[in-house]
Design a protein around this motif. Sequence first.
Motif, short mmCIF file in Angstrom:
data_model
loop_
_atom_site.label_atom_id
_atom_site.label_comp_id
_atom_site.label_asym_id
_atom_site.label_seq_id
_atom_site.Cartn_x
_atom_site.Cartn_y
_atom_site.Cartn_z
N TYR A 67 36.84 42.85 43.08
CA TYR A 67 38.03 42.05 43.32
C TYR A 67 37.92 40.64 42.74
O TYR A 67 38.75 40.21 41.94
N GLY A 69 45.09 40.16 44.25
CA GLY A 69 44.72 39.72 42.91
C GLY A 69 45.39 38.42 42.54
O GLY A 69 44.78 37.56 41.90
N ALA A 106 43.99 43.31 39.13
CA ALA A 106 43.75 43.95 40.43
C ALA A 106 44.39 45.33 40.46
O ALA A 106 43.83 46.28 41.00
#
Lengths: 302, 303
Positions: free
Chosen positions: A38, A207, A81
């Motif tokens: 992430y 994200g 993301a």
Amino acid sequence: MDYVQAIVDGLLFGAVYALIGIGFTLIFGVMNKINMAYAAASFAGAYVSLGIAQVVGLSGDFGLPPFVMFLVSAVAGGVFAYIVYLICFRFTPDHYELASLMATIGTLLMVDEMVVQATNGEPQNYPEVLQGIFDNPMLEFSEEFAIRGDLLTLFIVAVIATLGLLWVLFRTKLGLATRAVAQQRMAAQLCGIRVDRTNATTFVIAGVLGGLAGAMIGAVVGTLLQSLVVIPLTIKGLIVTVIGGLGSIPGAIVGGLMVGAFENVFLAIRGVTERDMYVMLLLFVFLAFRPQGLFGRVAVRD
Amino acid sequence: MDFYFGMLQIVGLHTILGLSAYIILLTGQVSMAQAGFMSIGAYIAGMLTVLAEMHLIPAMLIGGVAAALVACIVGFPALRVKGLMLVVATIAFGEFIRIFWFNFDYQISRGGVKLGPEGGEGFKQIRFFPENGWSTLDVAIFIWVVAGAVIAAVWWMDRSRAGKVLRAVGEDDLAAQSAGINLTVVKVSAFTAGGFIAGLGGSVYAHYTTHIEHLNFDIVMATFAIIYPILGGLSNVFGTILAVIFVQVFLLEVLRPLGDLRNLLFGAMIIVVMNFMPHGLFSAQVASRIKGVFSGRKEGANA
């Protein structure tokens, strides 16, 4: 040595750790899985904004308003993301968490290597777009204690981003769906919520926050260096998440600010090379005495 | 010819590393700290042979025991958390050890030359093999003697009652506990054994490269350690060995022309395998299918 100054600076900078921690915790909340890639993928967003700035030539005297950099970084962070969601979570078996875990670790290594290839492993100057919004130093209480204008800006942006996230989570249908999936995935599915889409959206939201955090780190520190950003900040974000309690947003916020202040004090005492060791020791203290974290639920077997 | 001996050395070292994670993975725990345990063995054994001028074999054993002790101490608090939290804890611990070596300075001057670990510069001149005139082949044989001993020990353990207990904990720890298995003892023992093997591997690695630094034991190395048993499937030790050969020989050597992109490729390989064959390349299913082909049975006859 002024500890008050160190703590205040650390608390303000800790706001970005809180953002990263929120991202990890959001994803854990809906998926019950950890997305190791992430933070790395989000910082790749910051590198994209930097690349655009270098190509367009914004980095000299900065013509465009600073929020453009942040916007680009946040959007790119969201896109990355989503890609991570597709390659690591969408098609890996649901009940076998090792698969998605290893896939995200693979992605982490890949992103790290891509950044090395793109930058030759050298530090990249990041336009200090947070400078100049407030005076620097903004508030000068005494010769030893002042609040830095760029850190204050960073803190305010982070607070706005967090409030925005909370608005989405608690005031929109999308947020309702996200919370429903986090609470009981099967029940949410039975109510007609499209779990896959909700998961993907959560990844994108996380994200965007991460991309913003990456851009702010670049702007405050002035440079982005792969060996100090990609993997170290992934680990720090994970530590924040665990200290705050997996799945807890207030926990991530408190944990982030705490880690920020804590590491800045040890930076002042022990210097930059040993700083991260003490952050990890803090994690081990928590694991030994409060493994569920500050705000986490006590683990129950389902 | 030296190229193939070098290959043999790398495969042997990585087999030791992979088996250290294999034991821990049998109990259902993912340890990302194996590179850290390996570094403890590497630095301690290196210091013993270089600074204390000890022979390699006792130095290796001491390095292994030191790593096992640390793994045992880490095992206890780490066991209060399960699953994904353990991954975070072990990653943080591995990085902790790496940063410790980054800050670790202990040098003595001997004959005008400074010897010993020097922080970020690393630990140079671990010259036990060249000083005693070992050729590449000798070193390769030595590595494989150690690797062979480790393989045999893990294989034997796997087939004995201990292996059954580890697997029982890995399958379902609550059920294992109900059957009277002490989870703490089993999990900490697995960690300790894994730490010992990793430390042993690290001490051989330090003498094989002659120069170690903290960056050798980063998250990439930790990922190598854990990915071998996962790719190999957990049915037996040979899957892990095959996975080492697959990654080190096929993926990284045959595709060497790609040069610096090898880490990229390694990451991509993990993603692809986890999407398409999440239970490993040499999992029990695949193994039984291969067995079926050789014995002329129809596919899936004993699946």
